[in-house]
Motif scaffolding. Structure first.
Motif, mmCIF file in Angstrom:
data_model
loop_
_atom_site.group_PDB
_atom_site.id
_atom_site.type_symbol
_atom_site.label_atom_id
_atom_site.label_comp_id
_atom_site.label_asym_id
_atom_site.label_seq_id
_atom_site.Cartn_x
_atom_site.Cartn_y
_atom_site.Cartn_z
ATOM 1 N N PRO A 15 0.831 -1.192 0.000
ATOM 2 C CA PRO A 15 0.000 0.000 0.000
ATOM 3 C C PRO A 15 0.874 1.253 0.000
ATOM 4 O O PRO A 15 2.019 1.215 0.443
ATOM 5 C CB PRO A 15 -0.792 -0.115 1.305
ATOM 6 C CG PRO A 15 -0.045 -1.073 2.141
ATOM 7 C CD PRO A 15 0.748 -1.952 1.226
ATOM 8 N N HIS A 23 -3.741 -3.322 10.361
ATOM 9 C CA HIS A 23 -4.600 -3.088 9.213
ATOM 10 C C HIS A 23 -4.342 -1.739 8.553
ATOM 11 O O HIS A 23 -4.983 -1.411 7.584
ATOM 12 C CB HIS A 23 -6.072 -3.214 9.610
ATOM 13 C CG HIS A 23 -6.358 -4.535 10.237
ATOM 14 N ND1 HIS A 23 -6.165 -5.730 9.578
ATOM 15 C CD2 HIS A 23 -6.757 -4.859 11.477
ATOM 16 C CE1 HIS A 23 -6.462 -6.718 10.381
ATOM 17 N NE2 HIS A 23 -6.809 -6.221 11.528
ATOM 18 N N ALA A 26 -5.270 3.600 6.599
ATOM 19 C CA ALA A 26 -6.320 3.754 5.597
ATOM 20 C C ALA A 26 -7.391 2.681 5.763
ATOM 21 O O ALA A 26 -8.508 2.835 5.328
ATOM 22 C CB ALA A 26 -5.728 3.695 4.201
ATOM 23 N N LEU A 27 -7.039 1.563 6.368
ATOM 24 C CA LEU A 27 -7.999 0.485 6.560
ATOM 25 C C LEU A 27 -8.772 0.644 7.857
ATOM 26 O O LEU A 27 -9.811 0.030 8.037
ATOM 27 C CB LEU A 27 -7.286 -0.872 6.534
ATOM 28 C CG LEU A 27 -6.551 -1.194 5.238
ATOM 29 C CD1 LEU A 27 -5.844 -2.526 5.366
ATOM 30 C CD2 LEU A 27 -7.464 -1.180 4.045
ATOM 31 N N ALA A 40 -15.475 -1.187 0.040
ATOM 32 C CA ALA A 40 -14.118 -1.727 0.128
ATOM 33 C C ALA A 40 -13.692 -2.223 -1.252
ATOM 34 O O ALA A 40 -13.984 -3.344 -1.632
ATOM 35 C CB ALA A 40 -14.066 -2.862 1.148
ATOM 36 N N SER A 43 -8.519 -2.986 -4.174
ATOM 37 C CA SER A 43 -7.215 -2.537 -3.685
ATOM 38 C C SER A 43 -7.164 -2.570 -2.156
ATOM 39 O O SER A 43 -6.134 -2.919 -1.567
ATOM 40 C CB SER A 43 -6.900 -1.133 -4.200
ATOM 41 O OG SER A 43 -7.867 -0.205 -3.740
ATOM 42 N N VAL A 44 -8.274 -2.230 -1.497
ATOM 43 C CA VAL A 44 -8.323 -2.281 -0.034
ATOM 44 C C VAL A 44 -8.272 -3.737 0.433
ATOM 45 O O VAL A 44 -7.603 -4.065 1.407
ATOM 46 C CB VAL A 44 -9.584 -1.563 0.507
ATOM 47 C CG1 VAL A 44 -9.759 -1.804 2.003
ATOM 48 C CG2 VAL A 44 -9.500 -0.073 0.214
ATOM 49 N N THR A 45 -8.951 -4.627 -0.286
ATOM 50 C CA THR A 45 -8.912 -6.051 0.051
ATOM 51 C C THR A 45 -7.485 -6.583 -0.057
ATOM 52 O O THR A 45 -7.016 -7.316 0.820
ATOM 53 C CB THR A 45 -9.847 -6.846 -0.874
ATOM 54 O OG1 THR A 45 -11.179 -6.366 -0.696
ATOM 55 C CG2 THR A 45 -9.799 -8.333 -0.561
ATOM 56 N N ASP A 47 -4.733 -4.838 0.226
ATOM 57 C CA ASP A 47 -3.990 -4.257 1.347
ATOM 58 C C ASP A 47 -4.281 -5.038 2.620
ATOM 59 O O ASP A 47 -3.377 -5.366 3.388
ATOM 60 C CB ASP A 47 -4.375 -2.789 1.566
ATOM 61 C CG ASP A 47 -3.870 -1.861 0.470
ATOM 62 O OD1 ASP A 47 -3.103 -2.322 -0.398
ATOM 63 O OD2 ASP A 47 -4.267 -0.685 0.488
ATOM 64 N N TYR A 48 -5.551 -5.329 2.841
ATOM 65 C CA TYR A 48 -5.947 -6.084 4.035
ATOM 66 C C TYR A 48 -5.250 -7.442 4.039
ATOM 67 O O TYR A 48 -4.704 -7.874 5.052
ATOM 68 C CB TYR A 48 -7.471 -6.259 4.073
ATOM 69 C CG TYR A 48 -7.931 -7.058 5.263
ATOM 70 C CD1 TYR A 48 -8.079 -6.451 6.506
ATOM 71 C CD2 TYR A 48 -8.188 -8.417 5.159
ATOM 72 C CE1 TYR A 48 -8.478 -7.179 7.613
ATOM 73 C CE2 TYR A 48 -8.590 -9.148 6.256
ATOM 74 C CZ TYR A 48 -8.735 -8.524 7.481
ATOM 75 O OH TYR A 48 -9.123 -9.252 8.580
#
Length: 160
Positions: A15, A23, A26-27, A40, A43-45, A47-48
């Protein structure tokens, strides 16, 4: 990068922000069960997944493996190169209950959350009892209706 941040698996993109908790800022408090939200994006998934300590795998809409995080690789013993483009049937074996697998697949085809405890096999045919939770990741489909373009699965070893 924060000195105490977990190290992501190298196949996942980093990220663009420093990590200050498992997390990332940003998460926020985003948890596994919140990932299906249309808020979500993929890209967030990713990152997670990169920073999660839980074994996670991402598949496309027809079940081909797109990505796995380091805890998944550590648990199952396969490298990302070995699993990319294959299906999760790579973890099935002689004692895997196909009725449970079909029940999971039925819910997945409907775009629903699916959870079961099944016998799976790590690389080298090492048996383990796996509590798997699969979530559809919704994206806008044709006509504005949600469409499950990807699925994320969390594995939890609960016995041998």
């Amino acid at each position: 990068s924060h000195p105490y941040a977990p190290q992501p698996h190298r196949s996942l993109p980093m990220p663009p922000y420093p990590m200050h908790n498992p997390h990332g800022p940003a998460l926020g408090n985003l948890g596994f069960d919140m990932l299906p939200s249309q808020a979500a994006p993929l890209s967030v998934t990713l990152d997670y997944m990169a920073y999660s300590s839980e074994p996670l795998i991402l598949t496309d809409s027809i079940g081909r493996i797109c990505s796995a995080n380091k805890p998944w690789v550590d648990l199952c013993g396969y490298t990302c190169a070995e699993i990319e483009g294959r299906t999760c049937s790579i973890l099935q074996g002689e004692e895997t209950d196909q009725r449970e697998v079909e029940a999971l697949n039925t819910k997945i085809r409907k775009g629903e959350r699916a959870e079961a405890t099944v016998v799976n096999y790590k690389k080298g045919n090492r048996r383990f009892l796996n509590n798997v939770t699969i979530l559809p990741l919704q994206s806008p489909g044709s006509g504005g209706a949600p469409d499950a373009s990807f699925f994320i699965a969390r594995l939890k070893e609960v016995g041998a």
